[in-house]
Design a protein around this motif. Sequence first.
Motif, PDB file in Angstrom:
ATOM      1  N   ALA A 168       3.038   0.101  -1.681  1.00  0.00           N
ATOM      2  CA  ALA A 168       2.327   0.473  -0.311  1.00  0.00           C
ATOM      3  C   ALA A 168       0.920  -0.023   0.564  1.00  0.00           C
ATOM      4  O   ALA A 168       0.385  -0.158  -0.329  1.00  0.00           O
ATOM      5  CB  ALA A 168       2.319   2.288  -0.185  1.00  0.00           C
ATOM      6  N   GLU A 169       1.128  -0.190   1.581  1.00  0.00           N
ATOM      7  CA  GLU A 169       0.059  -0.294   2.166  1.00  0.00           C
ATOM      8  C   GLU A 169      -0.790   0.414   3.342  1.00  0.00           C
ATOM      9  O   GLU A 169       0.242   1.235   3.958  1.00  0.00           O
ATOM     10  CB  GLU A 169       0.533  -2.030   3.035  1.00  0.00           C
ATOM     11  CG  GLU A 169      -0.524  -2.689   3.619  1.00  0.00           C
ATOM     12  CD  GLU A 169      -0.368  -4.021   4.581  1.00  0.00           C
ATOM     13  OE1 GLU A 169      -1.664  -4.559   4.844  1.00  0.00           O
ATOM     14  OE2 GLU A 169       0.466  -3.792   4.698  1.00  0.00           O
ATOM     15  N   TYR A 170      -2.289   0.309   3.256  1.00  0.00           N
ATOM     16  CA  TYR A 170      -2.581   1.196   4.643  1.00  0.00           C
ATOM     17  C   TYR A 170      -3.298   0.532   5.298  1.00  0.00           C
ATOM     18  O   TYR A 170      -4.970  -0.152   4.814  1.00  0.00           O
ATOM     19  CB  TYR A 170      -3.429   2.105   4.020  1.00  0.00           C
ATOM     20  CG  TYR A 170      -2.839   3.138   2.848  1.00  0.00           C
ATOM     21  CD1 TYR A 170      -2.643   4.281   3.763  1.00  0.00           C
ATOM     22  CD2 TYR A 170      -2.875   2.591   1.778  1.00  0.00           C
ATOM     23  CE1 TYR A 170      -2.387   5.869   2.926  1.00  0.00           C
ATOM     24  CE2 TYR A 170      -2.505   3.853   1.058  1.00  0.00           C
ATOM     25  CZ  TYR A 170      -2.107   5.510   1.386  1.00  0.00           C
ATOM     26  OH  TYR A 170      -1.159   6.299   0.877  1.00  0.00           O
ATOM     27  N   VAL A 171      -2.613  -0.128   6.682  1.00  0.00           N
ATOM     28  CA  VAL A 171      -3.408  -1.248   7.392  1.00  0.00           C
ATOM     29  C   VAL A 171      -3.948  -0.469   8.002  1.00  0.00           C
ATOM     30  O   VAL A 171      -4.739   0.023   9.327  1.00  0.00           O
ATOM     31  CB  VAL A 171      -2.490  -1.949   8.536  1.00  0.00           C
ATOM     32  CG1 VAL A 171      -2.687  -2.382   9.329  1.00  0.00           C
ATOM     33  CG2 VAL A 171      -1.026  -2.556   7.305  1.00  0.00           C
ATOM     34  N   GLY A 172      -6.052  -1.228   8.122  1.00  0.00           N
ATOM     35  CA  GLY A 172      -6.557  -1.053   8.377  1.00  0.00           C
ATOM     36  C   GLY A 172      -7.598   0.224   7.370  1.00  0.00           C
ATOM     37  O   GLY A 172      -8.578   0.299   7.975  1.00  0.00           O
ATOM     38  N   GLY A 173      -7.307   0.778   6.515  1.00  0.00           N
ATOM     39  CA  GLY A 173      -8.126   1.819   5.757  1.00  0.00           C
ATOM     40  C   GLY A 173      -7.399   3.192   5.715  1.00  0.00           C
ATOM     41  O   GLY A 173      -6.271   2.607   6.379  1.00  0.00           O
ATOM     42  N   LEU A 174      -8.402   3.927   5.036  1.00  0.00           N
ATOM     43  CA  LEU A 174      -7.857   4.971   4.665  1.00  0.00           C
ATOM     44  C   LEU A 174      -7.661   6.453   5.954  1.00  0.00           C
ATOM     45  O   LEU A 174      -7.736   7.419   5.481  1.00  0.00           O
ATOM     46  CB  LEU A 174      -8.254   5.638   3.615  1.00  0.00           C
ATOM     47  CG  LEU A 174      -8.363   4.591   2.398  1.00  0.00           C
ATOM     48  CD1 LEU A 174      -8.389   5.584   1.497  1.00  0.00           C
ATOM     49  CD2 LEU A 174      -6.358   4.444   1.965  1.00  0.00           C
ATOM     50  N   GLN A 175      -8.376   5.890   7.007  1.00  0.00           N
ATOM     51  CA  GLN A 175      -8.420   6.878   8.140  1.00  0.00           C
ATOM     52  C   GLN A 175      -7.669   7.787   8.050  1.00  0.00           C
ATOM     53  O   GLN A 175      -8.582   8.522   8.940  1.00  0.00           O
ATOM     54  CB  GLN A 175      -8.797   6.292   9.451  1.00  0.00           C
ATOM     55  CG  GLN A 175     -10.338   5.187   9.247  1.00  0.00           C
ATOM     56  CD  GLN A 175     -10.283   3.828   8.819  1.00  0.00           C
ATOM     57  OE1 GLN A 175      -9.385   3.525   8.275  1.00  0.00           O
ATOM     58  NE2 GLN A 175     -11.354   3.156   8.473  1.00  0.00           N
ATOM     59  N   THR A 176      -6.269   7.010   8.786  1.00  0.00           N
ATOM     60  CA  THR A 176      -5.348   8.312   9.308  1.00  0.00           C
ATOM     61  C   THR A 176      -4.440   8.303   7.804  1.00  0.00           C
ATOM     62  O   THR A 176      -3.411   9.681   8.192  1.00  0.00           O
ATOM     63  CB  THR A 176      -4.451   7.817   9.829  1.00  0.00           C
ATOM     64  OG1 THR A 176      -3.788   6.204   9.967  1.00  0.00           O
ATOM     65  CG2 THR A 176      -5.650   7.665  11.752  1.00  0.00           C
ATOM     66  N   CYS A 177      -4.598   8.168   6.969  1.00  0.00           N
ATOM     67  CA  CYS A 177      -3.947   8.209   5.434  1.00  0.00           C
ATOM     68  C   CYS A 177      -2.247   7.784   6.379  1.00  0.00           C
ATOM     69  O   CYS A 177      -1.086   8.159   5.279  1.00  0.00           O
ATOM     70  CB  CYS A 177      -3.637   9.634   5.559  1.00  0.00           C
ATOM     71  SG  CYS A 177      -4.892   9.979   4.285  1.00  0.00           S
ATOM     72  N   SER A 178      -2.063   6.528   6.542  1.00  0.00           N
ATOM     73  CA  SER A 178      -0.919   6.013   7.447  1.00  0.00           C
ATOM     74  C   SER A 178      -0.443   5.397   6.588  1.00  0.00           C
ATOM     75  O   SER A 178      -0.567   3.732   6.990  1.00  0.00           O
ATOM     76  CB  SER A 178      -0.865   5.858   8.646  1.00  0.00           C
ATOM     77  OG  SER A 178      -1.132   6.172   9.547  1.00  0.00           O
ATOM     78  N   GLU A 179       0.667   5.314   5.484  1.00  0.00           N
ATOM     79  CA  GLU A 179       1.227   4.265   4.608  1.00  0.00           C
ATOM     80  C   GLU A 179       2.239   3.859   4.792  1.00  0.00           C
ATOM     81  O   GLU A 179       2.843   4.677   5.377  1.00  0.00           O
ATOM     82  CB  GLU A 179       1.355   4.980   2.655  1.00  0.00           C
ATOM     83  CG  GLU A 179       2.668   5.810   2.752  1.00  0.00           C
ATOM     84  CD  GLU A 179       2.615   6.634   1.913  1.00  0.00           C
ATOM     85  OE1 GLU A 179       3.547   6.859   1.545  1.00  0.00           O
ATOM     86  OE2 GLU A 179       1.335   7.118   0.746  1.00  0.00           O
ATOM     87  N   SER A 180       2.440   2.610   4.748  1.00  0.00           N
ATOM     88  CA  SER A 180       4.073   1.940   5.121  1.00  0.00           C
ATOM     89  C   SER A 180       4.261   1.603   3.696  1.00  0.00           C
ATOM     90  O   SER A 180       3.731   0.707   2.601  1.00  0.00           O
ATOM     91  CB  SER A 180       3.487   0.839   6.114  1.00  0.00           C
ATOM     92  OG  SER A 180       2.715   0.663   7.357  1.00  0.00           O
ATOM     93  N   VAL A 181       5.094   1.788   3.536  1.00  0.00           N
ATOM     94  CA  VAL A 181       6.032   1.723   1.887  1.00  0.00           C
ATOM     95  C   VAL A 181       6.362   0.058   1.679  1.00  0.00           C
ATOM     96  O   VAL A 181       7.628  -0.303   3.340  1.00  0.00           O
ATOM     97  CB  VAL A 181       7.120   2.691   1.562  1.00  0.00           C
ATOM     98  CG1 VAL A 181       8.062   2.233   0.179  1.00  0.00           C
ATOM     99  CG2 VAL A 181       6.514   4.172   1.136  1.00  0.00           C
ATOM    100  N   LEU A 182       6.369  -0.139   0.837  1.00  0.00           N
ATOM    101  CA  LEU A 182       6.586  -1.996   0.908  1.00  0.00           C
ATOM    102  C   LEU A 182       7.915  -2.562   0.410  1.00  0.00           C
ATOM    103  O   LEU A 182       8.561  -1.305  -0.486  1.00  0.00           O
ATOM    104  CB  LEU A 182       5.545  -2.812   0.479  1.00  0.00           C
ATOM    105  CG  LEU A 182       4.445  -2.721   1.149  1.00  0.00           C
ATOM    106  CD1 LEU A 182       3.057  -3.798  -0.068  1.00  0.00           C
ATOM    107  CD2 LEU A 182       4.158  -3.658   1.816  1.00  0.00           C
ATOM    108  N   PRO A 183       8.737  -3.417   0.814  1.00  0.00           N
ATOM    109  CA  PRO A 183      10.216  -3.326   0.756  1.00  0.00           C
ATOM    110  C   PRO A 183      10.140  -3.891  -0.271  1.00  0.00           C
ATOM    111  O   PRO A 183      10.323  -4.645  -0.378  1.00  0.00           O
ATOM    112  CB  PRO A 183      11.236  -3.916   1.830  1.00  0.00           C
ATOM    113  CG  PRO A 183      10.334  -4.309   2.890  1.00  0.00           C
ATOM    114  CD  PRO A 183       8.502  -3.909   2.172  1.00  0.00           C
ATOM    115  N   VAL A 184       9.630  -4.042  -1.663  1.00  0.00           N
ATOM    116  CA  VAL A 184       9.677  -4.602  -2.562  1.00  0.00           C
ATOM    117  C   VAL A 184      10.204  -3.736  -3.878  1.00  0.00           C
ATOM    118  O   VAL A 184       9.625  -2.390  -3.999  1.00  0.00           O
ATOM    119  CB  VAL A 184       8.740  -5.552  -3.159  1.00  0.00           C
ATOM    120  CG1 VAL A 184       8.962  -5.836  -4.379  1.00  0.00           C
ATOM    121  CG2 VAL A 184       7.972  -5.541  -2.514  1.00  0.00           C
ATOM    122  N   SER A 185      11.685  -4.129  -5.149  1.00  0.00           N
ATOM    123  CA  SER A 185      11.981  -3.546  -5.840  1.00  0.00           C
ATOM    124  C   SER A 185      11.414  -4.260  -7.426  1.00  0.00           C
ATOM    125  O   SER A 185      11.409  -5.487  -7.487  1.00  0.00           O
ATOM    126  CB  SER A 185      12.889  -4.044  -5.931  1.00  0.00           C
ATOM    127  OG  SER A 185      14.120  -3.344  -6.904  1.00  0.00           O
TER     128      SER A 185
END
Length: 284
Positions: A168-185
């Motif tokens: 997963a990636e947190y774009v811009g850091g952890l300020q909002t805890c908005s994670e994007s799960v990467l579509p990698v198997s």
Amino acid sequence: MLPSRGAATLRSSDLLQSLRPTTAKRPQVIYIGDYTYSEVKLLHNKTYQDVGVIQNGVSGPIDVFLDNRARLYVANYAGANVTEYAPGNTGGPIFTYSAGMTKPLAVTVDTYGNVFEADTNGRLNEFFQGQDVDVASCSVGNPVTGVAVDSNGDVFISFSVGNGAQLAEYVGGLQTCSESVLPVSLPAAAGLALDNNSNLLVASNSNVAVIAPPYTTVTSTIGSFAFARDVRLNKTNTLAFVSDRSTGEVTILNYPGGTTVKVLGTANGILFAESAVDTPNAVY
């Protein structure tokens, strides 16, 4: 997912510190976290000769990292903390981070000295340099097995899910805890590293997966292992240091080619290596 406990904003003092040149002599060594001996072994990074050991403050070292000022950070699984050491220091730690930790699995530091800790309790914690307060803390819900930060402040993690793993990636850091799960198997994912082309390296059991932006698929793999636990790159991005939990050894590979340069193990006084990092480490 729980909200962050605070926005981790960069302080001007951190920026000045990161830009101020250090006068400390940087030792040309490989730091190896040996879990069985509960110590960090120091080997010369050209001759591989023994040049010291760190035991004070080390308790079940599962990950090691060097920042851009050659300060060493040790994630202590048994000690439930992260200890920080001055460049070249083989004595006691200069600081200990422990807030919000249960059993650390990984540690990394960004270019400004902010410290990130990944934990078996499913949390990802961020600290200002030299402050034991988690200024940002995000709940992933599963053990977080690896963490890496790029020059833009984007935070990447690996975490366990059932019998597999996800990134997963947190774009811009952890300020909002908005994670994007990467579509990698991936069948497994532990230690992470980033190269100077923003490729994400993942220790994934039988090899190290290399994933190029936009991080949708595995681009290539390097090495062949029974249980690749962690991966680090040297500053010039010419060598990768991979610890194998099955053998307890560290394999040094040419990067990106993947050919073996050296295998470090019992002949070098290492019994069970969980992680290894070279001086200078690749920090962006």
